[in-house]
Design a protein around this motif. Sequence first.
Motif, PDB file in Angstrom:
ATOM      1  N   LYS A 105       0.804  -1.357   0.086  1.00 32.68           N
ATOM      2  CA  LYS A 105      -0.335  -0.106  -0.269  1.00 32.68           C
ATOM      3  C   LYS A 105       0.430   1.049   0.107  1.00 32.68           C
ATOM      4  N   PHE A 106       1.737   1.083   0.022  1.00 30.39           N
ATOM      5  CA  PHE A 106       3.116   2.904   0.062  1.00 30.39           C
ATOM      6  C   PHE A 106       3.426   2.753  -1.398  1.00 30.39           C
ATOM      7  N   GLY A 107       3.041   1.733  -2.952  1.00 26.63           N
ATOM      8  CA  GLY A 107       3.418   2.259  -3.854  1.00 26.63           C
ATOM      9  C   GLY A 107       3.210   3.882  -4.713  1.00 26.63           C
ATOM     10  N   THR A 108       3.221   3.487  -5.998  1.00 25.61           N
ATOM     11  CA  THR A 108       2.539   4.131  -7.163  1.00 25.61           C
ATOM     12  C   THR A 108       1.632   4.451  -7.355  1.00 25.61           C
ATOM     13  N   ASP A 109       0.817   3.199  -6.671  1.00 26.21           N
ATOM     14  CA  ASP A 109      -0.748   3.339  -7.218  1.00 26.21           C
ATOM     15  C   ASP A 109      -1.354   4.203  -6.295  1.00 26.21           C
ATOM     16  N   ARG A 110      -1.246   3.914  -5.117  1.00 30.05           N
ATOM     17  CA  ARG A 110      -1.617   4.345  -4.386  1.00 30.05           C
ATOM     18  C   ARG A 110      -1.902   6.292  -4.181  1.00 30.05           C
ATOM     19  N   PRO A 111      -2.704   7.055  -3.661  1.00 36.11           N
ATOM     20  CA  PRO A 111      -2.522   8.760  -3.254  1.00 36.11           C
ATOM     21  C   PRO A 111      -1.920   8.149  -2.712  1.00 36.11           C
ATOM     22  N   TYR A 112      -0.596   9.832  -2.952  1.00 37.79           N
ATOM     23  CA  TYR A 112       0.237   9.610  -1.510  1.00 37.79           C
ATOM     24  C   TYR A 112       0.384  10.581  -0.409  1.00 37.79           C
ATOM     25  N   GLU A 113      -0.911  11.574  -1.237  1.00 39.50           N
ATOM     26  CA  GLU A 113      -1.168  11.789   0.112  1.00 39.50           C
ATOM     27  C   GLU A 113      -2.090  11.700   0.973  1.00 39.50           C
ATOM     28  N   THR A 114      -2.541  10.311   1.381  1.00 41.67           N
ATOM     29  CA  THR A 114      -3.231   9.390   2.004  1.00 41.67           C
ATOM     30  C   THR A 114      -2.076   8.279   2.466  1.00 41.67           C
ATOM     31  N   GLN A 115      -0.860   8.214   1.973  1.00 42.62           N
ATOM     32  CA  GLN A 115       0.126   7.347   2.737  1.00 42.62           C
ATOM     33  C   GLN A 115       0.781   8.526   3.491  1.00 42.62           C
ATOM     34  N   ARG A 116       1.008   9.969   3.149  1.00 40.11           N
ATOM     35  CA  ARG A 116       1.387  10.986   4.262  1.00 40.11           C
ATOM     36  C   ARG A 116       0.744  11.218   4.839  1.00 40.11           C
ATOM     37  N   GLU A 117      -0.675  10.548   5.082  1.00 43.75           N
ATOM     38  CA  GLU A 117      -1.699  11.296   6.203  1.00 43.75           C
ATOM     39  C   GLU A 117      -1.086   9.833   7.534  1.00 43.75           C
ATOM     40  N   ILE A 118      -1.263   8.747   6.682  1.00 39.22           N
ATOM     41  CA  ILE A 118      -1.268   7.618   7.878  1.00 39.22           C
ATOM     42  C   ILE A 118       0.204   7.326   8.331  1.00 39.22           C
TER      43      ILE A 118
END
Length: 332
Positions: free
Chosen positions: A31-44
Amino acid sequence: MTADRYERLEYRRAGGSGLDLPAISFGLWQKFGTDRPYETQREILLRAFDLGIAHFDNADRYGPPYRAAQQVFGRVLQQDLASYRDELILSTKAGNPIGASPYLRGGSRKSLLTSLEHSLRDLGTDHVDIFYSHSPDPTTPLEETVGALVSAVEQGKALYAGISNYAPERAHEAAVLLRRAGVPLLVHQPRYSIFDRSLELNGLLKLAAEDGFGLVVYSPLAQGLLTGKYLEGIPTGARAEDSPFLSPDVIDDTYRQRAAALNRIAADRGQSLAQLALQWVLRQPQVTSALIGASSIWQLEHNVQALTFPPLTEAELALIDEHGVHGTGLQL
């Protein structure tokens, strides 16, 4: 960032070292690849740190594509966490295949140290806190693999050495070689869950105590099998639809019966199955930390709350043993 983050989470000593790790660590395996939104990853990631999770686990393989997860964390580090670098435990691994070249896989000195250089650039830091040999390489002398880990520490590019997915005999050999070189083995990262008790059965749990290294266990929720997600089948969009790590074939009547029974045990304690599963792996004193991932802040916070429940009783552990059968849903 909250100032009380270290009062929110239990920290545990890693084996016989002087290093404490949070009982729950955050892994960027999925869930931390380019196929997921960066902002969601950052918030988590930022919420994880706010909750007291200072240990973030990575590898050159994590994405997709390979190295993407490290680059995501490097971006967050530069953007938000640079001033907290001294309060972070960053780990990465090398040795599993990331390309066709013979130098992009295996436990050779060339493969491990070259990958580490790339990882440092991905993360935007001059060192990682823990550098792992991701998997044993039977085609390379163990002395060479261990020597690369020692060099990484001696060069200041890693503070500690770790191994992952090593069988007990080879793990012991690595621990002996590292100790002789003056770089004791800090941690071993094996798979462990209610449905996968291999480290209890093969002696790794006992070996960790004898050789003085901690265990940072991955897949404590068995790729979602130890959550409520699959109790009624496979929901649309679930990992089992397209993950190489979880086949829909294992979600059968036997699995559902066992998971439902475990879920009832959890409900009687006022918690979720996922929270029960995390508590169960963390009951072992040799387990320094359990690695979790998350696709949402709610999921992250829910899993961290596992640490707030009373310890499991002997009667509850016996019930878990009855229904948590080793090998359920297991993919080797």
